[in-house]
Motif scaffolding. Structure first.
Motif, PDB file in Angstrom:
ATOM      1  N   ASP A 281       0.874  -1.028  -0.214  1.00  0.00           N
ATOM      2  CA  ASP A 281      -0.065  -0.027  -0.041  1.00  0.00           C
ATOM      3  C   ASP A 281       0.917   1.132   0.077  1.00  0.00           C
ATOM      4  OD1 ASP A 281      -2.355  -1.334  -0.077  1.00  0.00           O
ATOM      5  OD2 ASP A 281      -2.651  -1.164   2.120  1.00  0.00           O
ATOM      6  N   HIS A 282       1.887   1.198   0.750  1.00  0.00           N
ATOM      7  CA  HIS A 282       2.804   2.309   0.913  1.00  0.00           C
ATOM      8  C   HIS A 282       3.508   2.580  -0.706  1.00  0.00           C
ATOM      9  CE1 HIS A 282       6.942   3.777   2.053  1.00  0.00           C
ATOM     10  NE2 HIS A 282       6.136   4.991   1.828  1.00  0.00           N
ATOM     11  N   LEU A 283       4.201   1.641  -0.968  1.00  0.00           N
ATOM     12  CA  LEU A 283       4.608   1.631  -2.405  1.00  0.00           C
ATOM     13  C   LEU A 283       3.951   2.148  -3.465  1.00  0.00           C
ATOM     14  CD1 LEU A 283       7.262  -1.463  -1.911  1.00  0.00           C
ATOM     15  CD2 LEU A 283       7.718   0.998  -1.440  1.00  0.00           C
ATOM     16  N   ARG A 284       2.725   1.630  -3.464  1.00  0.00           N
ATOM     17  CA  ARG A 284       1.740   1.995  -4.619  1.00  0.00           C
ATOM     18  C   ARG A 284       1.362   3.590  -4.509  1.00  0.00           C
ATOM     19  NH1 ARG A 284      -0.461  -2.471  -7.323  1.00  0.00           N
ATOM     20  NH2 ARG A 284      -0.237  -4.467  -6.410  1.00  0.00           N
ATOM     21  N   GLY A 285       1.396   3.979  -3.437  1.00  0.00           N
ATOM     22  CA  GLY A 285       0.752   5.392  -2.880  1.00  0.00           C
ATOM     23  C   GLY A 285       2.044   6.555  -3.317  1.00  0.00           C
ATOM     24  N   VAL A 286       3.350   5.981  -3.582  1.00  0.00           N
ATOM     25  CA  VAL A 286       4.561   7.133  -3.829  1.00  0.00           C
ATOM     26  C   VAL A 286       4.398   7.352  -5.340  1.00  0.00           C
ATOM     27  CG1 VAL A 286       6.968   7.072  -3.552  1.00  0.00           C
ATOM     28  CG2 VAL A 286       5.617   6.225  -1.883  1.00  0.00           C
ATOM     29  N   ASP A 287       4.480   6.297  -6.302  1.00  0.00           N
ATOM     30  CA  ASP A 287       4.465   6.387  -7.772  1.00  0.00           C
ATOM     31  C   ASP A 287       3.980   5.179  -8.357  1.00  0.00           C
ATOM     32  OD1 ASP A 287       6.556   4.574  -7.654  1.00  0.00           O
ATOM     33  OD2 ASP A 287       8.070   6.308  -7.155  1.00  0.00           O
ATOM     34  N   GLY A 288       4.241   5.351  -9.628  1.00  0.00           N
ATOM     35  CA  GLY A 288       3.724   4.037 -10.309  1.00  0.00           C
ATOM     36  C   GLY A 288       4.683   2.818 -10.416  1.00  0.00           C
ATOM     37  N   ASP A 289       5.760   3.028 -10.048  1.00  0.00           N
ATOM     38  CA  ASP A 289       6.951   2.262 -10.085  1.00  0.00           C
ATOM     39  C   ASP A 289       6.373   0.515  -9.576  1.00  0.00           C
ATOM     40  OD1 ASP A 289       8.254   3.989 -11.223  1.00  0.00           O
ATOM     41  OD2 ASP A 289       9.844   4.160  -9.640  1.00  0.00           O
ATOM     42  N   TYR A 290       5.876   0.794  -8.322  1.00  0.00           N
ATOM     43  CA  TYR A 290       5.606  -0.485  -7.852  1.00  0.00           C
ATOM     44  C   TYR A 290       4.464  -1.197  -8.374  1.00  0.00           C
ATOM     45  CZ  TYR A 290       5.049  -4.336  -4.441  1.00  0.00           C
ATOM     46  OH  TYR A 290       4.719  -5.570  -3.890  1.00  0.00           O
ATOM     47  N   ALA A 291       3.549  -0.406  -9.045  1.00  0.00           N
ATOM     48  CA  ALA A 291       2.280  -0.984  -9.754  1.00  0.00           C
ATOM     49  C   ALA A 291       3.117  -1.720 -10.969  1.00  0.00           C
ATOM     50  CB  ALA A 291       1.320  -0.097 -10.196  1.00  0.00           C
ATOM     51  N   ALA A 292       3.890  -1.112 -11.767  1.00  0.00           N
ATOM     52  CA  ALA A 292       4.286  -1.688 -12.985  1.00  0.00           C
ATOM     53  C   ALA A 292       5.122  -2.930 -12.584  1.00  0.00           C
ATOM     54  CB  ALA A 292       5.213  -0.723 -13.385  1.00  0.00           C
ATOM     55  N   TYR A 293       5.775  -2.900 -11.396  1.00  0.00           N
ATOM     56  CA  TYR A 293       6.521  -4.178 -10.992  1.00  0.00           C
ATOM     57  C   TYR A 293       5.536  -5.367 -10.607  1.00  0.00           C
ATOM     58  CZ  TYR A 293       8.706  -7.334  -7.427  1.00  0.00           C
ATOM     59  OH  TYR A 293       9.261  -8.454  -6.943  1.00  0.00           O
ATOM     60  N   ALA A 294       4.428  -4.957  -9.827  1.00  0.00           N
ATOM     61  CA  ALA A 294       3.371  -6.078  -9.754  1.00  0.00           C
ATOM     62  C   ALA A 294       2.594  -6.368 -10.831  1.00  0.00           C
ATOM     63  CB  ALA A 294       2.559  -5.261  -8.533  1.00  0.00           C
ATOM     64  N   ALA A 295       2.622  -5.602 -11.804  1.00  0.00           N
ATOM     65  CA  ALA A 295       2.066  -6.096 -13.078  1.00  0.00           C
ATOM     66  C   ALA A 295       2.777  -7.376 -13.717  1.00  0.00           C
ATOM     67  CB  ALA A 295       1.766  -5.059 -14.170  1.00  0.00           C
ATOM     68  N   LYS A 296       4.283  -7.110 -13.449  1.00  0.00           N
ATOM     69  CA  LYS A 296       5.066  -8.064 -13.909  1.00  0.00           C
ATOM     70  C   LYS A 296       5.400  -9.359 -13.287  1.00  0.00           C
ATOM     71  CE  LYS A 296       7.681  -4.877 -16.593  1.00  0.00           C
ATOM     72  NZ  LYS A 296       9.186  -3.988 -16.782  1.00  0.00           N
ATOM     73  N   VAL A 297       5.297  -9.211 -11.931  1.00  0.00           N
ATOM     74  CA  VAL A 297       5.477 -10.268 -10.843  1.00  0.00           C
ATOM     75  C   VAL A 297       4.013 -10.351 -10.412  1.00  0.00           C
ATOM     76  CG1 VAL A 297       6.893 -11.129  -8.990  1.00  0.00           C
ATOM     77  CG2 VAL A 297       8.057  -9.633 -10.601  1.00  0.00           C
ATOM     78  N   ARG A 298       3.410 -11.285 -10.702  1.00  0.00           N
ATOM     79  CA  ARG A 298       2.047 -11.285 -10.217  1.00  0.00           C
ATOM     80  C   ARG A 298       1.702 -11.987  -8.807  1.00  0.00           C
ATOM     81  NH1 ARG A 298      -1.101 -14.934 -14.434  1.00  0.00           N
ATOM     82  NH2 ARG A 298      -2.902 -14.252 -13.024  1.00  0.00           N
ATOM     83  N   TYR A 299       2.414 -12.511  -8.427  1.00  0.00           N
ATOM     84  CA  TYR A 299       2.243 -13.455  -7.076  1.00  0.00           C
ATOM     85  C   TYR A 299       3.173 -12.870  -5.931  1.00  0.00           C
ATOM     86  CZ  TYR A 299       0.184 -16.747 -10.437  1.00  0.00           C
ATOM     87  OH  TYR A 299      -0.656 -17.206 -11.427  1.00  0.00           O
ATOM     88  N   ARG A 300       2.417 -12.698  -4.859  1.00  0.00           N
ATOM     89  CA  ARG A 300       3.173 -12.230  -3.770  1.00  0.00           C
ATOM     90  C   ARG A 300       4.050 -13.005  -2.972  1.00  0.00           C
ATOM     91  NH1 ARG A 300      -2.206  -9.750  -2.536  1.00  0.00           N
ATOM     92  NH2 ARG A 300      -2.050  -7.559  -2.725  1.00  0.00           N
ATOM     93  N   PHE A 301       3.357 -14.360  -2.880  1.00  0.00           N
ATOM     94  CA  PHE A 301       4.241 -15.201  -1.830  1.00  0.00           C
ATOM     95  C   PHE A 301       4.477 -16.498  -2.391  1.00  0.00           C
ATOM     96  CE2 PHE A 301       1.124 -12.862   0.559  1.00  0.00           C
ATOM     97  CZ  PHE A 301       1.891 -12.222   1.644  1.00  0.00           C
ATOM     98  N   VAL A 302       3.814 -17.273  -3.167  1.00  0.00           N
ATOM     99  CA  VAL A 302       4.078 -18.468  -3.868  1.00  0.00           C
ATOM    100  C   VAL A 302       3.749 -18.299  -5.357  1.00  0.00           C
ATOM    101  CG1 VAL A 302       3.499 -20.891  -4.077  1.00  0.00           C
ATOM    102  CG2 VAL A 302       3.278 -19.606  -1.834  1.00  0.00           C
ATOM    103  N   PRO A 303       4.814 -18.698  -6.117  1.00  0.00           N
ATOM    104  CA  PRO A 303       4.730 -18.595  -7.655  1.00  0.00           C
ATOM    105  C   PRO A 303       3.529 -19.670  -8.126  1.00  0.00           C
ATOM    106  CG  PRO A 303       7.005 -19.041  -7.057  1.00  0.00           C
ATOM    107  CD  PRO A 303       6.307 -19.045  -5.812  1.00  0.00           C
ATOM    108  N   GLY A 304       2.696 -19.002  -9.094  1.00  0.00           N
ATOM    109  CA  GLY A 304       1.541 -19.490  -9.452  1.00  0.00           C
ATOM    110  C   GLY A 304       0.458 -19.875  -8.533  1.00  0.00           C
ATOM    111  N   VAL A 305       0.511 -19.457  -7.098  1.00  0.00           N
ATOM    112  CA  VAL A 305      -0.487 -19.777  -6.223  1.00  0.00           C
ATOM    113  C   VAL A 305      -1.175 -18.532  -6.002  1.00  0.00           C
ATOM    114  CG1 VAL A 305      -1.270 -20.661  -4.139  1.00  0.00           C
ATOM    115  CG2 VAL A 305       0.410 -21.830  -5.828  1.00  0.00           C
ATOM    116  N   VAL A 306      -0.416 -17.691  -4.950  1.00  0.00           N
ATOM    117  CA  VAL A 306      -1.026 -16.327  -4.449  1.00  0.00           C
ATOM    118  C   VAL A 306       0.181 -15.457  -4.325  1.00  0.00           C
ATOM    119  CG1 VAL A 306      -0.112 -17.245  -2.217  1.00  0.00           C
ATOM    120  CG2 VAL A 306      -2.120 -15.795  -2.481  1.00  0.00           C
TER     121      VAL A 306
END
Length: 363
Positions: free
Chosen positions: A338-363
């Motif tokens: 939440d903090h990183l998304r609120g600063v600029d668009g860099d984290y949103a772009a990163y999250a769009a490329k790396v979709r999963y938070r904790f386990v690849p292909g799951v969540v």
């Protein structure tokens, strides 16, 4: 709404000297407070080192502060471009205004650059001494166990004896040393040349609480509420299970440390210092939290199992303790995002490329 208080940065001393003086004052304040608060006394009184070369944590901390201060003097005298006041200067200006005109400061608030300066300085002052002392502890621990591996003759007693007495602890201390080394540098060194300037610090109470509840002295409160059912070195009756699970635990902690290596000079909590998408961060967004929690789950197996043998209720309590710690780290991940998304668009772009938070292909 009135404009935020704009703090004056002019002073008779040259800016270079003011920057150095303000930084040194923060160091003295941080180490001084760390040296007298009750929860640090045992660690500061503990004797570290090996052989005839021993020292207390208290002595180490002040010698480290002295050396760091000397480094700051060199940095400000030769390397740092004094084009503007540092965060330390802004921090002390805010403190001065708060002490002289607290009502006006509270009513009108701070401009963003001063708010970041205050939060960043508090963050460094809290974590700097904590990380430095932990770094020294892990270093001496790794050396002690490494020396024992060579000197004790445990090789002749078999791999299991060697692993249990010294091998596991040597590797764990070494892994944690690498992790804490990067975070110590990240907290204590901030420079445009390293590309690790703090752009933003999480301004939310929830974000700070989620992080601080994982570190002393606040983690004692967390342990009192959630309990602690995790062993640093879990023991299993079956030799194959014992070695396999503990080697897996070490492997997970090694990946955890590799996440810190990937962060490099940007390693620190609660800050935005630029997005890192290399190493394990190319696969999932929170590799350190994932690996640490899986390692904790492995470490909890003997204690949770023993609790279930006592009673169903005791087992559920023990299991809930581990779940509670995991949920705390999930909260840390969510507040960080939440903090990183609120600063600029860099984290949103990163999250769009790396979709999963904790386990690849799951969540």
């Amino acid at each position: 709404m009135s404009d935020p208080v704009r703090l004056p940065l002019s002073a008779p001393l040259p800016l270079r000297l003011r920057n150095l003086g303000a930084s040194l004052a923060v160091v003295v304040l941080a180490v001084g407070v760390f040296s007298v608060v009750p929860h640090t006394q045992d660690r500061l009184a503990t004797l570290y080192g090996w052989g005839s070369f021993t020292f207390t944590g208290y002595r180490f901390l002040w010698v480290a502060a002295l050396l760091y201060g000397a480094g700051l003097a060199v940095f400000h005298a030769l390397l740092h471009d004094p084009a503007e006041a540092t965060k330390s200067v802004r921090f002390w200006r805010v403190v001065t205004v708060f002490l002289t005109s607290p009502a006006a400061l509270i009513r009108q608030g701070l401009p963003p650059e001063d708010r970041v300066a205050v939060l960043a300085t508090l963050l460094k002052a809290f974590f700097g001494p904590l990380m430095a002392l932990a770094l020294m502890s892990f270093c001496t621990g790794a050396v002690e166990h490494g020396v024992e591996i060579v000197a004790s003759g445990a090789f002749a007693e078999g791999f299991r004896v060697l692993f249990d007495r010294h091998g596991f602890w040597f590797l764990m201390q070494l892994i944690l040393f690498v992790d804490v080394l990067l975070f110590t540098i990240g907290y204590l060194v901030e420079s445009p040349r390293l590309g690790n300037q703090i752009r933003s610090v999480d301004p939310t109470l929830v974000g700070w609480a989620a992080a601080m509840l994982c570190y002393p002295p606040f983690n004692s409160v967390t342990s009192a509420v959630l309990g602690s059912q995790v062993s640093d070195f879990p023991q299993f009756d079956d030799p194959t299970a014992h070695l396999t699970l503990n080697l897996l635990l070490l492997g997970l902690m090694a990946v955890y440390a590799s996440a810190s290596v990937a962060l490099g000079w940007k390693a620190s909590n609660l800050t935005h210092r630029g997005i890192v998408a290399r190493g394990p961060y190319a696969l999932i967004r929170h590799p350190a939290y994932t690996c640490k929690n899986i390692a904790w789950w492995i470490g909890s197996i003997p204690m949770v199992s023993a609790a279930f043998h006592v009673s169903l209720f005791a087992g559920i309590q023990a299991f809930a303790s581990v779940v509670g710690w995991t949920m705390l780290y999930i909260l840390r991940a969510l507040t960080e995002e939440d903090h990183l998304r609120g600063v600029d668009g860099d984290y949103a772009a990163y999250a769009a490329k790396v979709r999963y938070r904790f386990v690849p292909g799951v969540v």
